[in-house]
Write a protein that holds these residues in place. Structure first.
Motif, PDB file in Angstrom:
ATOM      1  N   VAL A  41       0.851  -1.190   0.000  1.00 40.20           N
ATOM      2  CA  VAL A  41       0.000   0.000   0.000  1.00 40.20           C
ATOM      3  C   VAL A  41       0.888   1.241   0.000  1.00 40.20           C
ATOM      4  O   VAL A  41       1.787   1.384   0.836  1.00 40.20           O
ATOM      5  N   ARG A  42       0.628   2.120  -0.974  1.00 42.00           N
ATOM      6  CA  ARG A  42       1.327   3.399  -1.053  1.00 42.00           C
ATOM      7  C   ARG A  42       0.498   4.347  -1.909  1.00 42.00           C
ATOM      8  O   ARG A  42      -0.238   3.908  -2.794  1.00 42.00           O
ATOM      9  N   ILE A  43       0.648   5.621  -1.661  1.00 39.49           N
ATOM     10  CA  ILE A  43      -0.131   6.629  -2.383  1.00 39.49           C
ATOM     11  C   ILE A  43       0.397   6.750  -3.818  1.00 39.49           C
ATOM     12  O   ILE A  43       1.605   6.767  -4.048  1.00 39.49           O
ATOM     13  N   ALA A  44      -0.504   6.808  -4.769  1.00 41.38           N
ATOM     14  CA  ALA A  44      -0.147   7.058  -6.167  1.00 41.38           C
ATOM     15  C   ALA A  44      -0.348   8.535  -6.485  1.00 41.38           C
ATOM     16  O   ALA A  44       0.503   9.175  -7.091  1.00 41.38           O
ATOM     17  N   ARG A  45      -1.496   9.072  -6.051  1.00 40.21           N
ATOM     18  CA  ARG A  45      -1.777  10.498  -6.246  1.00 40.21           C
ATOM     19  C   ARG A  45      -2.941  10.896  -5.350  1.00 40.21           C
ATOM     20  O   ARG A  45      -3.715  10.052  -4.912  1.00 40.21           O
ATOM     21  N   SER A  46      -3.037  12.179  -5.103  1.00 44.22           N
ATOM     22  CA  SER A  46      -4.109  12.697  -4.262  1.00 44.22           C
ATOM     23  C   SER A  46      -4.477  14.092  -4.733  1.00 44.22           C
ATOM     24  O   SER A  46      -3.593  14.893  -5.059  1.00 44.22           O
ATOM     25  N   HIS A  47      -5.772  14.363  -4.763  1.00 48.08           N
ATOM     26  CA  HIS A  47      -6.277  15.688  -5.132  1.00 48.08           C
ATOM     27  C   HIS A  47      -7.283  16.116  -4.076  1.00 48.08           C
ATOM     28  O   HIS A  47      -8.341  15.499  -3.949  1.00 48.08           O
ATOM     29  N   GLY A  48      -6.928  17.114  -3.275  1.00 51.52           N
ATOM     30  CA  GLY A  48      -7.865  17.681  -2.321  1.00 51.52           C
ATOM     31  C   GLY A  48      -7.738  17.193  -0.897  1.00 51.52           C
ATOM     32  O   GLY A  48      -8.210  17.861   0.019  1.00 51.52           O
ATOM     33  N   PHE A  49      -7.127  16.042  -0.673  1.00 51.98           N
ATOM     34  CA  PHE A  49      -6.949  15.539   0.685  1.00 51.98           C
ATOM     35  C   PHE A  49      -5.734  16.198   1.330  1.00 51.98           C
ATOM     36  O   PHE A  49      -4.705  16.391   0.669  1.00 51.98           O
ATOM     37  N   ALA A  50      -5.826  16.502   2.617  1.00 53.30           N
ATOM     38  CA  ALA A  50      -4.683  16.999   3.379  1.00 53.30           C
ATOM     39  C   ALA A  50      -3.714  15.842   3.623  1.00 53.30           C
ATOM     40  O   ALA A  50      -4.113  14.674   3.628  1.00 53.30           O
ATOM     41  N   ALA A  51      -2.453  16.167   3.837  1.00 53.22           N
ATOM     42  CA  ALA A  51      -1.424  15.143   4.025  1.00 53.22           C
ATOM     43  C   ALA A  51      -1.741  14.211   5.189  1.00 53.22           C
ATOM     44  O   ALA A  51      -1.552  12.993   5.079  1.00 53.22           O
ATOM     45  N   ASN A  52      -2.255  14.757   6.292  1.00 53.07           N
ATOM     46  CA  ASN A  52      -2.569  13.895   7.440  1.00 53.07           C
ATOM     47  C   ASN A  52      -3.731  12.955   7.123  1.00 53.07           C
ATOM     48  O   ASN A  52      -3.771  11.821   7.609  1.00 53.07           O
ATOM     49  N   GLU A  53      -4.653  13.384   6.294  1.00 53.60           N
ATOM     50  CA  GLU A  53      -5.773  12.529   5.902  1.00 53.60           C
ATOM     51  C   GLU A  53      -5.284  11.415   4.957  1.00 53.60           C
ATOM     52  O   GLU A  53      -5.718  10.270   5.069  1.00 53.60           O
ATOM     53  N   VAL A  54      -4.360  11.744   4.062  1.00 52.80           N
ATOM     54  CA  VAL A  54      -3.772  10.736   3.180  1.00 52.80           C
ATOM     55  C   VAL A  54      -3.066   9.674   4.011  1.00 52.80           C
ATOM     56  O   VAL A  54      -3.209   8.475   3.767  1.00 52.80           O
ATOM     57  N   ASN A  55      -2.327  10.102   5.029  1.00 53.45           N
ATOM     58  CA  ASN A  55      -1.638   9.148   5.901  1.00 53.45           C
ATOM     59  C   ASN A  55      -2.626   8.243   6.626  1.00 53.45           C
ATOM     60  O   ASN A  55      -2.409   7.032   6.734  1.00 53.45           O
ATOM     61  N   ALA A  56      -3.722   8.817   7.117  1.00 47.18           N
ATOM     62  CA  ALA A  56      -4.742   8.020   7.803  1.00 47.18           C
ATOM     63  C   ALA A  56      -5.410   7.043   6.831  1.00 47.18           C
ATOM     64  O   ALA A  56      -5.671   5.884   7.185  1.00 47.18           O
ATOM     65  N   LEU A  57      -5.674   7.484   5.613  1.00 43.65           N
ATOM     66  CA  LEU A  57      -6.262   6.605   4.599  1.00 43.65           C
ATOM     67  C   LEU A  57      -5.318   5.459   4.255  1.00 43.65           C
ATOM     68  O   LEU A  57      -5.745   4.320   4.114  1.00 43.65           O
ATOM     69  N   GLU A  58      -4.034   5.767   4.132  1.00 40.03           N
ATOM     70  CA  GLU A  58      -3.054   4.729   3.816  1.00 40.03           C
ATOM     71  C   GLU A  58      -3.038   3.651   4.910  1.00 40.03           C
ATOM     72  O   GLU A  58      -3.012   2.453   4.606  1.00 40.03           O
ATOM     73  N   LYS A  59      -3.093   4.062   6.162  1.00 44.13           N
ATOM     74  CA  LYS A  59      -3.132   3.104   7.273  1.00 44.13           C
ATOM     75  C   LYS A  59      -4.415   2.283   7.244  1.00 44.13           C
ATOM     76  O   LYS A  59      -4.402   1.071   7.462  1.00 44.13           O
ATOM     77  N   MET A  60      -5.536   2.926   6.966  1.00 43.14           N
ATOM     78  CA  MET A  60      -6.817   2.225   6.900  1.00 43.14           C
ATOM     79  C   MET A  60      -6.799   1.192   5.770  1.00 43.14           C
ATOM     80  O   MET A  60      -7.204   0.051   5.949  1.00 43.14           O
ATOM     81  N   ILE A  61      -6.295   1.595   4.606  1.00 38.11           N
ATOM     82  CA  ILE A  61      -6.234   0.698   3.456  1.00 38.11           C
ATOM     83  C   ILE A  61      -5.292  -0.469   3.743  1.00 38.11           C
ATOM     84  O   ILE A  61      -5.590  -1.614   3.393  1.00 38.11           O
TER      85      ILE A  61
END
Length: 78
Positions: A41-61
């Motif tokens: 699991v790793r981020i490919a791209r993000s539009h509109g999410f804050a960095a802390n939210e991306v980190n939380a999503l990555e952990k959830m995924i």
């Protein structure tokens, strides 16, 4: 564009045209969207999410990675 998981304001889904890419999942909330590769699991791209939210999503995924990979394989490979 099947929804494979929902939690809180987030919807996780695949695009039917993504068959030729490595396994991944898209996440949307309101006008925000992100794409996460699976395995690992790793981020490919993000539009509109804050960095802390991306980190939380990555952990959830990462916590549901096996189920998402199973859904990917079932959807794209029957």
């Amino acid at each position: 564009m099947p929804t494979v998981y929902r939690t809180g304001p987030y919807r996780l889904f695949f695009y039917a045209g993504d068959r030729d890419e490595p396994p991944h999942v898209h996440v949307e909330r309101d006008n925000c969207e992100a794409k996460f590769w699976l395995d690992p699991v790793r981020i490919a791209r993000s539009h509109g999410f804050a960095a802390n939210e991306v980190n939380a999503l990555e952990k959830m995924i990462a916590g549901i990675e096996a189920a998402l990979l199973e859904s990917w394989n079932e959807f794209f490979h029957g």
